[in-house]
Design a protein around this motif. Structure first.
Motif, mmCIF file in Angstrom:
data_model
loop_
_atom_site.group_PDB
_atom_site.id
_atom_site.type_symbol
_atom_site.label_atom_id
_atom_site.label_comp_id
_atom_site.label_asym_id
_atom_site.label_seq_id
_atom_site.Cartn_x
_atom_site.Cartn_y
_atom_site.Cartn_z
ATOM 1 N N ASP A 62 -3.059 9.383 -9.867
ATOM 2 C CA ASP A 62 -2.005 8.379 -8.551
ATOM 3 C C ASP A 62 -2.398 7.289 -8.670
ATOM 4 O O ASP A 62 -3.586 6.075 -8.795
ATOM 5 C CB ASP A 62 -2.060 9.121 -7.515
ATOM 6 C CG ASP A 62 -3.084 9.856 -7.085
ATOM 7 O OD1 ASP A 62 -3.835 7.860 -6.667
ATOM 8 O OD2 ASP A 62 -3.894 10.379 -7.195
ATOM 9 N N ASP A 292 8.192 1.991 -4.463
ATOM 10 C CA ASP A 292 8.193 2.398 -3.297
ATOM 11 C C ASP A 292 9.034 2.619 -2.293
ATOM 12 O O ASP A 292 10.404 3.508 -2.516
ATOM 13 C CB ASP A 292 7.145 2.970 -2.951
ATOM 14 C CG ASP A 292 6.254 3.413 -3.177
ATOM 15 O OD1 ASP A 292 6.009 4.074 -4.549
ATOM 16 O OD2 ASP A 292 5.041 3.710 -2.929
ATOM 17 N N SER A 293 10.065 1.328 -2.062
ATOM 18 C CA SER A 293 10.666 1.474 -1.984
ATOM 19 C C SER A 293 12.378 1.657 -2.151
ATOM 20 O O SER A 293 13.058 0.881 -1.527
ATOM 21 C CB SER A 293 11.094 -0.066 -0.975
ATOM 22 O OG SER A 293 9.748 0.325 -0.242
ATOM 23 N N THR A 410 -5.812 2.642 1.289
ATOM 24 C CA THR A 410 -5.823 3.287 2.239
ATOM 25 C C THR A 410 -5.049 3.653 3.103
ATOM 26 O O THR A 410 -4.563 4.900 3.213
ATOM 27 C CB THR A 410 -7.469 2.836 3.166
ATOM 28 O OG1 THR A 410 -8.822 2.840 2.098
ATOM 29 C CG2 THR A 410 -8.021 3.803 4.025
ATOM 30 N N LEU A 412 -1.665 3.067 2.449
ATOM 31 C CA LEU A 412 -1.173 4.175 1.672
ATOM 32 C C LEU A 412 -0.786 4.987 1.220
ATOM 33 O O LEU A 412 -0.748 6.072 1.483
ATOM 34 C CB LEU A 412 -0.529 3.495 0.398
ATOM 35 C CG LEU A 412 -0.143 1.569 0.315
ATOM 36 C CD1 LEU A 412 0.769 1.373 -1.186
ATOM 37 C CD2 LEU A 412 1.405 2.090 0.562
ATOM 38 N N GLY A 413 -2.090 5.418 1.330
ATOM 39 C CA GLY A 413 -2.766 6.933 1.278
ATOM 40 C C GLY A 413 -3.261 7.376 2.547
ATOM 41 O O GLY A 413 -3.036 9.071 2.142
ATOM 42 N N MET A 414 -2.957 7.350 3.398
ATOM 43 C CA MET A 414 -2.541 7.687 5.049
ATOM 44 C C MET A 414 -1.084 8.115 5.407
ATOM 45 O O MET A 414 -0.822 8.369 6.159
ATOM 46 C CB MET A 414 -3.531 7.208 6.140
ATOM 47 C CG MET A 414 -4.956 7.118 5.647
ATOM 48 S SD MET A 414 -5.548 5.550 7.085
ATOM 49 C CE MET A 414 -5.340 5.854 8.727
ATOM 50 N N GLY A 415 -0.378 7.058 4.627
ATOM 51 C CA GLY A 415 1.123 7.509 5.058
ATOM 52 C C GLY A 415 1.890 6.794 5.560
ATOM 53 O O GLY A 415 2.447 6.071 5.949
ATOM 54 N N TRP A 416 0.906 5.004 5.175
ATOM 55 C CA TRP A 416 1.555 4.234 6.058
ATOM 56 C C TRP A 416 2.356 3.948 5.606
ATOM 57 O O TRP A 416 2.889 4.027 4.710
ATOM 58 C CB TRP A 416 0.546 3.291 6.514
ATOM 59 C CG TRP A 416 -0.606 3.387 7.863
ATOM 60 C CD1 TRP A 416 -1.573 4.794 8.143
ATOM 61 C CD2 TRP A 416 -0.485 2.814 8.560
ATOM 62 N NE1 TRP A 416 -2.132 4.222 8.627
ATOM 63 C CE2 TRP A 416 -2.171 3.120 9.708
ATOM 64 C CE3 TRP A 416 -0.369 1.020 8.913
ATOM 65 C CZ2 TRP A 416 -2.417 2.676 10.075
ATOM 66 C CZ3 TRP A 416 -1.595 0.115 9.809
ATOM 67 C CH2 TRP A 416 -2.121 0.716 10.919
ATOM 68 N N SER A 417 3.543 2.730 7.027
ATOM 69 C CA SER A 417 5.092 2.405 5.891
ATOM 70 C C SER A 417 4.908 1.085 5.170
ATOM 71 O O SER A 417 3.738 0.879 5.672
ATOM 72 C CB SER A 417 5.741 2.843 7.371
ATOM 73 O OG SER A 417 5.331 2.435 8.389
ATOM 74 N N GLN A 420 3.975 -0.546 8.429
ATOM 75 C CA GLN A 420 2.990 -0.724 9.083
ATOM 76 C C GLN A 420 1.611 -1.653 8.440
ATOM 77 O O GLN A 420 1.534 -2.213 9.407
ATOM 78 C CB GLN A 420 2.632 0.939 9.703
ATOM 79 C CG GLN A 420 3.374 1.238 10.768
ATOM 80 C CD GLN A 420 3.295 2.484 10.924
ATOM 81 O OE1 GLN A 420 2.498 3.374 9.272
ATOM 82 N NE2 GLN A 420 3.552 3.640 11.349
#
Length: 448
Positions: A62, A292-293, A410, A412-417, A420
């Motif tokens: 990943d 990812d987009s 970090t 991206l790992g936290m799920g930020w868009s 953001q």
């Protein structure tokens, strides 16, 4: 124009001689060779960002697992920059530059044959040692061969080779990686520096100002300067540089932290640090964010390359403006606009044409400002500590690069868009703007 002293028996000021002459083919050779050094430096530095999507797919890991590998070269660049400056101020710019290019070329080539994350991490760290040593010393050497009236323009134009190299990595990877795999970019990033190192060994001159400051002998200085102005150099009995009259400290760190330079040193560090937070978060993660987009691999690499190419478009203009207007205000304006455009990029998701345009604009602003910072530092410090001053700014700034790459992983790992992550970049842009403007107000020494 005032001519330097040239009568027999007189001491000739090296910088006055350079200032009084038109640019020679000899000096243009230095410009081109230094440009090639930072071009290949940029190509190798950006390589991981462009190969990350293919590498992640090939090895079945990943993107968060690539965070340490992304940062490994940047950590090596810190040590390479911090160590190379004092070495160059003691032993010479040329020997450090040739060694640096050999180092990052050899280990980039070896990186192409990595078979796991641990191997790649170690090899990228070793590559980073050479990358960190190359750029600041190329900047220092070129600044010591340029007349004051063109110094910012030439040094900044040379430095845009770094952005062009990073952009080139994107354009090349967009074609090579789908056809030949991620190894191909690292192979190119290894072979070309090894060829360049051989050219540098024979064609790159040592800094005449360094030879004077280190008392390497009148004959060596005369031979080095002769291609610029043969008659004046032949007539001189001795050579000098202005700082010999004003700077006495023998310890190079004492020079850059003396009362005259200390505040400016810290503010240069802060400015460059914050700029690299922006540059490396985008360089390391923009292609992945684009994927990812929903963008294709080729689109992601192309838009990532536009960010670096923007710096190429703006660097010459920034250097030109610095030679004519307040350089601190010029750079501060570009950092401020970088924050505005970074925010706008985050709001343009789903519109590929608009996104590409805004990424290009953001790259023009932040990379244009970053390209100008080594020139600002080179003009600020005296010869005795110039390589150390420039390389330590770049070295300390690399912690900002590490932070930027780490922040991307970090967040991206936290799920930020996408929005953001890019909105956060407004903060370092504002801090860089403030720091460089404050330096312009508090720094009273503008060494040549």
């Amino acid at each position: 124009m005032n001519q330097p002293q040239s009568a027999v028996g007189h001491c000739l000021d090296v910088q006055s001689l350079i200032n009084s002459q038109p640019l020679s083919s000899y000096q243009w050779r230095v410009v081109i060779l230094c440009f090639l050094i930072v071009f290949l430096d940029g190509l190798d530095t950006a390589a991981m960002g462009f190969i990350a999507p293919a590498l992640s797919q090939d090895w079945g890991i990943d993107r968060a697992s690539l965070g340490p590998v992304m940062s490994a070269a940047l950590i090596g660049m810190v040590f390479g920059a911090l160590g190379s400056g004092p070495l160059a101020d003691r032993f010479g710019r040329k020997v450090v530059l040739v060694g640096a290019v050999l180092l990052f070329g050899a280990f980039s080539l070896a990186s192409a044959y990595s078979s796991n994350v641990d191997q790649l991490l170690v090899l990228r760290f070793l590559t980073g040692l050479g990358l960190g040593a190359g750029m600041p010393n190329a900047t220092t050497l070129l600044s010591e061969y340029t007349p004051e009236r063109h110094k910012s323009l030439l040094v900044t134009s040379m430095f845009c080779g770094f952005n062009l190299g990073m952009a080139g990595g994107g354009f090349i990877s967009a074609k090579l990686i789908p056809a030949f795999g991620w190894h191909s970019l690292l192979l190119i990033g290894g072979l070309l520096p090894l060829l360049l190192a051989a050219v540098l060994l024979f064609w790159l001159p040592e800094s005449a100002r360094f030879l004077v400051v280190r008392n390497r002998g009148v004959d060596k200085v005369r031979k080095t300067l002769a291609p610029i102005a043969p008659q004046q150099v032949a007539a001189a009995a001795d050579f000098s540089v202005p700082e010999q009259k004003t700077v006495k400290a023998r310890n190079v760190l004492a020079v850059i932290f003396s009362g005259t330079y200390s505040a400016g040193t810290l503010l240069l560090w802060l400015t460059y640090f914050m700029g690299l937070v922006i540059v490396y978060l985008l360089t390391s993660w923009l292609p992945t964010l684009m994927r990812d987009s929903g963008a294709s691999l080729e689109q992601a690499a192309f838009i990532g390359a536009l960010f670096q190419f923007g710096g190429v478009l703006s660097a010459v203009g920034v250097g030109w403006a610095m030679d004519r207007f307040n350089p601190h205000k010029v750079i501060g304006t570009f950092y401020l606009l970088a924050g505005v455009f970074a925010y706008a990029v985050g709001q343009s998701l789903g519109h590929i044409a608009l996104l590409g345009t805004l990424v290009l604009a953001a790259g023009m602003c932040v990379n244009g400002a970053q390209s100008a910072m080594p020139s600002l530092a080179a003009r600020f410090y005296p010869t005795q500590g110039r390589a150390t001053g420039v390389s330590w700014m770049l070295g300390i700034g690399r912690f900002g690069a590490i932070l930027g790459a780490w922040m991307g992983a970090t967040l991206l790992g936290m799920g930020w868009s996408f929005e953001q992550v890019l909105t956060v970049l407004v903060v370092p842009a504002a801090l860089a703007t403030a720091a460089v403007l404050i330096k312009g107000r508090v720094s009273h020494a503008d060494a040549t």
